[in-house]
Design a protein around this motif. Structure first.
Motif, short mmCIF file in Angstrom:
data_model
loop_
_atom_site.label_atom_id
_atom_site.label_comp_id
_atom_site.label_asym_id
_atom_site.label_seq_id
_atom_site.Cartn_x
_atom_site.Cartn_y
_atom_site.Cartn_z
N LYS A 79 -6.11 2.34 -1.12
CA LYS A 79 -5.88 1.09 -0.10
C LYS A 79 -7.11 0.15 0.27
O LYS A 79 -7.07 -0.81 0.32
CB LYS A 79 -5.56 1.95 1.06
N LEU A 116 -3.22 -0.04 7.87
CA LEU A 116 -3.54 -1.23 7.06
C LEU A 116 -3.79 -2.45 7.90
O LEU A 116 -5.12 -3.25 7.98
CB LEU A 116 -2.38 -1.42 6.15
N THR A 168 0.83 -1.24 0.03
CA THR A 168 -0.11 0.10 0.01
C THR A 168 0.73 1.23 0.03
O THR A 168 0.36 2.37 0.21
CB THR A 168 -1.03 -0.04 1.17
#
Length: 238
Positions: free
Chosen positions: A175, A201, A167
């Motif tokens: 994302k 994330l 990402t």
């Protein structure tokens, strides 16, 4: 079903530095796993060991039940076609178009006709209208190039995905798209391993496990066990 199995794996670098000490972990089919730790702890190297890109180590490594033999390279020919790799430095062929980059892994595997065109079309649709198949890689933004590299790693529908900082350089929308794609892959049985320093994330995947590396040793931290549908909901509301 075990996809990756490390038993007492150690690794000493050429400069004599002991990078890993007795790593022990198992990654299952359909699992989502993050490799975390401080910069320089060996996150990328651990992915390379899973992919069979290091020739010398101690201990035992099995991928899809096939044992990789240290110093010989045996077992890689059986496992590598089933692995999709997202490299941190991308490794796209910049003189080729987006479609041509996607086609390369399939052509190497001997795909023709529908086997070639269907997965390319599906991934171009996922990439969105900003990345047409005829677009040159050099004309893409940094984020678009990273999305293309992720798509290329998935075009052969691998059983194991090794993604190194996938990402990086992506905006929030991009994302979220990648997160949902990885969740869908896991639901289909693909094991996904992501090396990352992106705390946001990791926070989106309560069902994941973390392979946390510190001082050459590894701790496997299991997640809470959310379903893939719960993951989709979390991503959608962020």
């Amino acid at each position: 079903m075990s996809v990756v199995n490390f038993r007492n794996v150690g690794l000493t670098l050429e400069n004599g530095m002991k990078l890993f000490h007795d790593l022990n972990f198992v990654l299952e089919k359909g699992s989502l796993n993050f490799v975390t730790g401080a910069s320089g702890c060996g996150k990328t190297t651990l992915l390379q060991l899973m992919g069979g890109d290091y020739e010398f180590w101690t201990g035992r490594i099995k991928v899809f039940g096939s044992e990789l033999l240290s110093g010989i390279g045996e077992g890689r020919n059986e496992t590598r076609p089933r692995i999709g790799i997202v490299f941190q430095e991308l490794r796209l062929l910049r003189h080729l178009t987006a479609r041509e980059n996607l086609a390369l892994p399939l052509l190497i595997g001997g795909a023709q006709g529908k086997e070639l065109e269907e997965p390319i079309s599906e991934l171009l649709e996922w990439l969105g209208p900003g990345i047409t198949g005829a677009k040159a890689v050099d004309s893409l933004s940094a984020g678009e190039r990273r999305l293309l590299a992720i798509a290329r790693a998935l075009v052969c529908r691998p059983d194991l995905v090794l993604a190194d900082e996938p990402t990086a350089s992506l905006d929030a929308r991009q994302k979220a798209s990648v997160l949902q794609f990885f969740a869908e892959l896991c639901a289909l049985g693909t094991a996904v391993v992501i090396a990352t320093t992106d705390d946001w994330l990791i926070s989106q995947y309560a069902c994941s496990s973390q392979l946390f590396i510190e001082n050459g040793r590894l701790q496997q931290i299991e997640g809470a066990g959310l379903s893939s549908s719960a993951i989709h909901t979390e991503v959608a509301v962020k």
